[in-house]
Design a protein around this motif. Structure first.
Motif, PDB file in Angstrom:
ATOM      1  N   LEU B  14       0.836  -1.212   0.000  1.00  0.00           N
ATOM      2  CA  LEU B  14       0.000   0.000   0.000  1.00  0.00           C
ATOM      3  C   LEU B  14       0.862   1.251   0.000  1.00  0.00           C
ATOM      4  N   LEU B  15       1.871   1.217   0.841  1.00  0.00           N
ATOM      5  CA  LEU B  15       2.769   2.354   0.945  1.00  0.00           C
ATOM      6  C   LEU B  15       3.494   2.619  -0.360  1.00  0.00           C
ATOM      7  N   LEU B  16       3.970   1.529  -0.975  1.00  0.00           N
ATOM      8  CA  LEU B  16       4.700   1.687  -2.233  1.00  0.00           C
ATOM      9  C   LEU B  16       3.794   2.265  -3.317  1.00  0.00           C
ATOM     10  N   CYS B  17       2.607   1.670  -3.405  1.00  0.00           N
ATOM     11  CA  CYS B  17       1.694   2.194  -4.445  1.00  0.00           C
ATOM     12  C   CYS B  17       1.362   3.654  -4.207  1.00  0.00           C
ATOM     13  N   ALA B  18       1.141   4.010  -2.957  1.00  0.00           N
ATOM     14  CA  ALA B  18       0.810   5.410  -2.650  1.00  0.00           C
ATOM     15  C   ALA B  18       1.956   6.318  -3.035  1.00  0.00           C
ATOM     16  N   ALA B  19       3.155   5.919  -2.672  1.00  0.00           N
ATOM     17  CA  ALA B  19       4.320   6.739  -3.017  1.00  0.00           C
ATOM     18  C   ALA B  19       4.459   6.870  -4.518  1.00  0.00           C
ATOM     19  N   LEU B  47      -1.725   2.802 -10.564  1.00  0.00           N
ATOM     20  CA  LEU B  47      -1.328   2.585  -9.174  1.00  0.00           C
ATOM     21  C   LEU B  47      -2.504   2.796  -8.238  1.00  0.00           C
ATOM     22  N   LEU B  48      -3.344   3.756  -8.576  1.00  0.00           N
ATOM     23  CA  LEU B  48      -4.550   3.956  -7.780  1.00  0.00           C
ATOM     24  C   LEU B  48      -5.445   2.741  -7.859  1.00  0.00           C
ATOM     25  N   GLY B  49      -5.537   2.180  -9.043  1.00  0.00           N
ATOM     26  CA  GLY B  49      -6.294   0.940  -9.190  1.00  0.00           C
ATOM     27  C   GLY B  49      -5.737  -0.140  -8.271  1.00  0.00           C
ATOM     28  N   ALA B  50      -4.415  -0.190  -8.201  1.00  0.00           N
ATOM     29  CA  ALA B  50      -3.783  -1.183  -7.315  1.00  0.00           C
ATOM     30  C   ALA B  50      -4.182  -0.926  -5.872  1.00  0.00           C
TER      31      ALA B  50
END
Lengths: 628, 179, 100
Positions: B14-19, B47-50
């Motif tokens: 989650l953190l990676l995708c947000a970054a 990435l938001l989809g992720a």
């Protein structure tokens, strides 16, 4: 009945004013105007006589009639009430009597004038206001009449308003009177504050009561005299009366000789209760009166317009009346009012007859030799001239002699100085009046040929009135007015030691009149040569007198020009343009400026608009921290 | 938190995708050419989809990629290709760069302060509830059927508007050709 | 910082970046894409709160946002095309005819 006396002339004003003028479409002819305009004052005169009979029947207890309650403010009622006592009777008889005959005279004089209906409407309106003045019980009703006669004076002086000079004369009369009215109003305010009422009989009684009133009698007396001096043309507010001669001659006779100008004298006499306790004010009145009398007489000596001579003569005689008031001889002043009304009206109407005969000529330098051509006018004029000069046993002699005697011997301010000045005035009066008589009627004719051709005697409506007034001037002195009024206006006490001068002074009075007659005959009897030589010898003095001591010019410089300057600089440029217009324009400019400023937000650039959205979001979030 | 991160792969992802999403969004503002900006936006959206998938709303993640990336961004890319061939590369930033920068910081700060403080503590641990498509459709077409109908109306309106725009375009073209 | 705070922070940051992008960039198409970024940020916050409360209304709203975004893009692009035809440039500095 008193209300009817007052309202009848008003009815005449309404009828004539609406029906006989352009306002109502000139519905009625001259006959209607004559009947209404002259008939109603005559009926009023009859009613005054009836009131006098009623007064006598009631042992001279004053008749009071409340016509209308105007207002009730707090505990003070303001009513329109009429009051009839001895003094009122004398004044009302003069007003309605002399007024009615002058109305009759006007029928003949104004016959060819297109403003015939308007003239009679204004005359009737004047009578209404004058009767309101004379019959009013409270100072407020008197003041309404006071202002009303001022209005009518303005309307009638400027009757031929097509000529701008006439309109200006009317304006001058009105404005000068308003200056005096300021003093009058202040006096009224003080009286109301002190006594809670403006009823004159109550005020007089309050001043005579045991406890001293809260207001200074001299102060009130001076303030009321300020108003009286404007209305009765005393120094320094006399400047309007000579200019008022621009009006038709019946107006000069009625308003500026017999009735309106005597309103000031009536006021002081009516408020005698105040003046009996105001020695300072009375002294001022006496001094101003005698000074005015002397001043006006000197000016009258060199005047060349027949009406101007009579105007200055009126001012001078009014001065003598105020002299009598100033030394406490109120009844004597009223006596002189009565006799003056007779002979001055006769003189003015006679002058009107002369002007009518000569087709409009008013300059005495272009008259002469009329005695044989217009005999009735000549003889009536002569009788009236003799009366004013003080030749016994005509009316003027009695009243003037009484004034001189009281000026000398009264314990309320009489002094030999006053007597001396008044005596010189009497001498000058006799002189200039006989001068006028000589120049107008006697000697060789100096008229232009076409005027001379036109000379004719006036119709009966005019000469009849002249004869009546001449008769009254002759025998009017025997009407014992001071004795009639004594019960109400007591004559002042006299210095005991001066009683022995009574007969000598009487002789001196007669001598003065005869000396004046002789001097006039000497200077003017045999043509203009002698008087012209006299004028050459004193050119400066002559110029000074002929220009009325340059008082009009002084007022123009001292009062008129500063006022114009203040009006222009302070009120117009600063107050009106800079402040008022500037404020309004400034408010508009603020609107315009802020509109321009806000308009600059619309740059057309989308970036700026979205940036403003950002600012809006931040702003509303910050606001929500505080208030939500 | 690092230990818990390492222990919990979910949170790490989650953190990676947000970054990543934030990074490519920031890149959008910086890149010069529009095509590269479009690529950065596509990255952000994917990435938001992720993130949506990690949160458990799988169908929303699917629609994100399908509609947003597959339709909207493809359309965008077509238009860029259409227009950019003729146009030269213009200036990058407007006049309001500095005010915009300051505004960004202020806005971020204010909104975060407004939103973070009153956030309620998580009653339900997110990521644990799975939103099945069945449950969603039942709710959408049942309880919120009015909104469903309104969307169809909106789509019809859009089609009509598009036709009108084409018409206007055609008329303007012909007028220009005729001179 | 727990998950909720993190995700909300990301959503707010995305929204702010989108808004500032509209202010800062000159190219019209890039501005349109930044507006899409804003919508995405809002979607993320909606999904986060929907997950938290456990109801479906958040998801429904997200779906509607999809539809609206599509419709918006479908019409915005043609409008941009028409404008570009006249002005022959994609630079927003040229489009200030509506200034007061």
């Amino acid at each position: 009945m008193l209300t009817a006396i007052v309202l009848l002339p008003l009815l005449g004003f309404v009828l004539n004013g609406v029906l006989a003028t352009r306002l109502g479409g000139n519905l009625v002819g001259k006959r209607f105007v004559t009947v209404v305009g002259c008939g109603l004052p005559l009926i009023a005169f009859a009613l005054v006589v009836a009131s006098l009979v009623e007064l006598r029947a009631g042992a001279y207890a004053p008749l009071v009639e409340v016509a209308y309650r105007w207002a009730q403010i707090g505990t003070s009622p303001f009513e329109v009430a009429f009051y009839f006592d001895r003094l009122t009777a004398v004044m009302a008889l003069v007003v309605t009597g002399v007024g009615s005959v002058i109305h009759v005279y006007s029928v003949g004089y104004m016959k060819d004038d297109e403003g015939f209906g308007r003239f009679f409407a204004y005359l009737n309106l004047f009578l209404f206001f004058m009767l309101l003045l004379v019959l009013g019980r409270s100072l407020l009703v008197l003041f309404v009449g006071w202002e009303g006669v001022g209005l009518c004076s303005y309307l009638l002086i400027g009757f031929w308003f097509g000529d701008l000079a006439n309109a200006r004369a009317g304006k001058k009369a009105f404005v000068t009177n308003r200056v005096g009215d300021a003093g009058f109003l202040l006096g009224m305010f003080l009286l109301h504050q002190a006594f809670g009422t403006l009823d004159m009989d109550r005020i007089n009684a309050a001043f005579g009561a045991a406890t001293l009133p809260a207001v200074s009698a001299s102060l009130v007396g001076l303030l009321l005299f300020a108003g009286a001096s404007a209305k009765s043309a005393q120094i320094p507010l006399h400047v309007w009366l000579p200019d008022a001669m621009a009006g038709p001659t019946p107006v000069s006779a009625l308003i500026h000789a017999a009735t309106m100008v005597t309103a000031g004298v009536y006021l002081v006499a009516r408020m005698s209760g105040i003046y009996l306790h105001a020695p300072e004010a009375s002294a001022v009145i006496a001094v101003i009166g005698v000074a005015t009398a002397f001043f006006a007489a000197t000016v009258a000596v060199v005047q060349t317009d027949i009406k101007k001579v009579l105007a200055y003569s009126t001012i001078s005689q009014l001065g003598l009346m105020f002299l009598a008031l100033g030394v406490g001889a109120y009844a004597v002043a009223i006596f002189h009012v009565v006799t003056h009304a007779f002979f001055k009206a006769c003189l003015f109407l006679g002058a009107g007859s002369v002007i009518h005969a000569l087709g409009g000529e008013q300059d005495v330098r272009r008259m002469g030799g009329l005695a044989r051509r217009i005999p009735v006018t000549f003889w009536t004029f002569t009788i009236a001239t003799a009366a004013i000069a003080g030749i016994p046993p005509l009316a003027g002699f009695f009243s003037k002699d009484e004034i001189l005697w009281f000026a000398f011997a009264s314990t309320r301010g009489g002094s030999p100085v006053l007597w001396a000045v008044a005596a010189v005035t009497a001498l000058l009066t006799a002189f200039y009046m006989f001068r006028l008589l000589w120049l107008t009627f006697l000697g060789a004719s100096r008229m232009t040929p076409e005027v001379e051709h036109h000379v004719h005697e006036s119709p009966l409506s005019m000469t009849g009135v002249l004869m009546l007034l001449a008769l009254l001037s002759a025998v009017g002195g025997f009407i014992a007015v001071p004795q009639f009024l004594e019960a109400q206006l007591p004559l002042p006490a006299l210095h005991e030691e001066l009683h022995r001068f009574e007969t000598p002074l009487l002789v001196v009075s007669v001598a003065i009149a005869l000396v004046g007659l002789a001097a006039a005959a000497f200077l003017y009897g045999s043509g203009p040569a002698r008087s012209d030589a006299l004028r050459q010898r004193f050119p400066g003095l002559h110029r000074w007198l002929a220009s009325k001591y340059f008082i009009d010019e002084l007022y123009e410089r001292a009062v008129g020009r500063p006022l114009v300057w203040v009006s222009d600089r302070v009120f117009l440029r600063f107050g009106d343009r800079a402040v008022l217009d500037g404020t309004l324009n400034g408010a508009a400019a603020i609107g315009r400026g802020s509109g321009w400023l806000l308009g600059r937000v619309q740059t057309g650039s989308l970036h700026v608009y979205v940036w403003l959205v950002l600012v809006g979001i931040v702003g509303s979030l910050l606001w929500s921290w505080r208030h939500v | 938190m690092i230990e818990s991160l390492l222990q919990n792969v979910d949170t790490l992802l989650l953190l990676l995708c947000a970054a990543g999403a934030l990074g490519s969004a920031a890149l959008m503002l910086v890149l010069q050419q529009p095509m590269r900006v479009a690529m950065a936006l596509i990255t952000t959206m994917v990435l938001l989809g992720a993130i949506y998938g990690l949160l458990g709303v799988h169908f929303v993640a699917a629609f994100q990629v399908l509609i947003y990336v597959g339709a909207v961004m493809v359309f965008m890319v077509y238009v860029i290709m259409l227009l950019e061939v003729r146009e030269s590369i213009g200036a990058r930033y407007s006049r309001l760069l500095v005010p915009g920068g300051i505004g960004f910081l202020v806005l971020l700060g204010v909104i975060l302060i407004s939103v973070w403080r009153p956030l309620p503590s998580a009653t339900v641990e997110i990521g644990t509830t799975a939103y099945g498509i069945a449950a969603f459709s039942v709710s959408f077409l049942g309880e919120y059927w009015l909104l469903f109908e309104l969307t169809s109306v909106l789509l019809v309106a859009a089609v009509v508007a598009a036709l009108a725009v084409i018409r206007v375009g055609r008329v303007a073209d012909e007028r220009r050709r005729r001179g | 910082m727990d998950r909720t705070q993190l995700l909300i922070g990301v959503a707010v940051a995305l929204f702010s970046l989108g808004l500032v992008g509209v202010i800062v960039r000159r190219n019209v198409l890039v501005m349109l894409m930044c507006m899409e970024l804003m919508l995405n940020g809002v979607n993320l916050s909606l999904v986060t709160f929907a997950q938290q409360t456990g109801t479906t209304v958040g998801a429904v709203l997200v779906f509607l946002v999809f539809v609206v975004a599509t419709v918006e893009i479908a019409l915005a692009i043609p409008i941009v095309l028409l404008l570009v035809r006249d002005k022959r440039t994609l630079d927003l500095g040229a489009y200030n005819d509506l200034k007061g």
